[in-house]
Design a protein around this motif. Structure first.
Motif, PDB file in Angstrom:
ATOM      1  N   ASP A 113       1.030  -1.166   0.004  1.00 27.03           N
ATOM      2  CA  ASP A 113      -0.424   0.327  -0.579  1.00 27.03           C
ATOM      3  C   ASP A 113       0.897   0.778  -0.145  1.00 27.03           C
ATOM      4  OD1 ASP A 113      -1.595   1.402   0.389  1.00 27.03           O
ATOM      5  OD2 ASP A 113      -2.647   1.573   2.258  1.00 27.03           O
ATOM      6  N   HIS A 180      -1.327   2.266   8.843  1.00 27.25           N
ATOM      7  CA  HIS A 180      -2.082   1.109   9.284  1.00 27.25           C
ATOM      8  C   HIS A 180      -0.969  -0.027  10.090  1.00 27.25           C
ATOM      9  CE1 HIS A 180      -2.226  -0.152   5.709  1.00 27.25           C
ATOM     10  NE2 HIS A 180      -3.210   1.344   5.684  1.00 27.25           N
ATOM     11  N   HIS A 187      -5.791  -3.262   6.286  1.00 34.12           N
ATOM     12  CA  HIS A 187      -5.826  -2.255   7.856  1.00 34.12           C
ATOM     13  C   HIS A 187      -6.097  -3.477   8.349  1.00 34.12           C
ATOM     14  CE1 HIS A 187      -7.730   0.406   4.159  1.00 34.12           C
ATOM     15  NE2 HIS A 187      -6.517   0.888   4.836  1.00 34.12           N
ATOM     16  N   ALA A 211       2.044   0.950   7.448  1.00 37.92           N
ATOM     17  CA  ALA A 211       1.762   1.476   6.526  1.00 37.92           C
ATOM     18  C   ALA A 211       1.607   2.631   6.844  1.00 37.92           C
ATOM     19  CB  ALA A 211       0.132   1.650   5.370  1.00 37.92           C
ATOM     20  N   GLU A 213       1.139   6.684   6.784  1.00 38.17           N
ATOM     21  CA  GLU A 213       0.784   8.049   5.494  1.00 38.17           C
ATOM     22  C   GLU A 213      -0.024   9.411   5.920  1.00 38.17           C
ATOM     23  OE1 GLU A 213      -3.360   6.102   4.129  1.00 38.17           O
ATOM     24  OE2 GLU A 213      -2.880   4.299   5.223  1.00 38.17           O
ATOM     25  N   GLU A 244       2.517   7.615   1.079  1.00 36.39           N
ATOM     26  CA  GLU A 244       2.257   6.818   1.943  1.00 36.39           C
ATOM     27  C   GLU A 244       3.423   5.986   1.305  1.00 36.39           C
ATOM     28  OE1 GLU A 244      -1.633   4.486   1.391  1.00 36.39           O
ATOM     29  OE2 GLU A 244      -1.059   3.241   2.991  1.00 36.39           O
TER      30      GLU A 244
HETATM   31 MG    MG Z   1      -2.968   2.943   3.743  1.00 35.30          MG
END
Ligand code: MG
Ligand code: MG
Length: 280
Positions: A113, A180, A187, A211, A213, A244
């Motif tokens: 991600d 996350h 997630h 992740a 961001e 991110e």
């Molecule tokens: Mg994300």
């Protein structure tokens, strides 16, 4: 904020290698997309390019069908005052727009991600600066993803960098949406805020993947969700930026799974030693 109902997923070295493969699909897709951002392109066309890139790599777009109502596209395209979760469509980008593109891919069951903010042609200096500050804040956060630290070290590094910049006290740092944990789902626990005091929350251990961001606005941090039930925009119409990366924590430092070079070049620029970043 740091609930204990779900444990934080800790990955083996072999599992991180699989996440790296997923991360590279995202990195290569975002590279192609950034090059495709020119005046006259529609966000739907960017979505088509993204889906083809992800599927050609044998992966599946994470965002397609995600959530309620099901997200209808493979990427999020958030233009100007849109912060995150914009839906690709008929909108044609024009010179001076700035777009955040968020991309997720699943490969062999593992997620990557990442998001970039890209200028459309030439943008106002203030917009370029907003994106620069947000990107560098992201990298400060990634650099703080160190085994032996605590989770809020990351958000503290993000916030401290934003506030340290010229006019930094006038930026809005979004709080309703956060980074996350990531792994076998997009997630996962824990939430990774972009603000707060350091030294709190779960201990950072090798094998975590997060992740990070930051979402930063050029005005208030107050947000509104538009009538499409997805697009998040600033309440005051100020422009926003969003960057991110997915990072793995290792005993040799952070490894940026969604950076083509693992993060080696940018960590070197920042004077951060991270042997893990140049492991492949
Ligand atoms: Mg994300
Ligand atoms: Mg994302």
């Amino acid at each position: 904020m740091f609930g204990r109902r779900e444990r934080i997923q800790v990955k083996s070295a072999e599992q991180l290698a699989l996440m790296r493969a997923a991360g590279l699909v995202v990195a290569r897709t975002l590279e192609v997309l950034a090059a495709a951002v020119v005046p006259g392109v529609s966000t739907a066309e960017l979505d088509r390019i993204a889906e083809a890139s992800i599927r050609d790599a044998g992966a599946v777009p994470s965002f397609l069908g995600y959530g309620v109502p099901p997200f209808p596209a493979s990427i999020c395209t958030s233009v100007n005052d849109e912060v995150v979760h914009g839906i690709p469509g008929d909108r044609v980008l024009v010179e001076g727009d700035q777009i955040s593109i968020d991309c997720g891919a699943i490969l062999a069951g593992w997620h990557g991600d990442a998001a970039v903010t890209v200028p459309v042609g030439e943008v106002a200096p203030a917009d370029a600066e907003l994106s620069r500050v947000t990107r560098e804040a992201l990298w400060r956060g990634l650099a703080a993803a160190q085994v032996g630290g605590r989770l809020t070290d990351i958000g503290h590094a993000v916030e401290s960098y934003v506030r340290s910049q010229p006019g930094g006290d006038r930026y809005g740092i979004v709080e309703e949406y956060v980074g996350h944990g990531i792994g076998t789902a997009m997630h996962m626990e824990p939430n990774v805020p972009n603000y707060g005091a350091p030294g709190k929350g779960p201990a950072l251990v090798a094998g975590m993947a997060l992740a990070v961001e930051p979402m930063v606005t050029a005005g208030s941090r107050e947000l509104a969700v538009l009538s499409d039930d997805w697009t998040v925009a600033t309440m005051d119409g100020a422009r926003a930026a969003h960057w991110e990366h997915t990072v793995a924590l290792t005993d040799e430092g952070p490894w940026v799974l969604t950076a083509l070079d693992g993060g080696a070049a940018t960590f070197a620029e920042l004077g951060i030693a991270s042997p893990a970043a140049s492991r492949d």
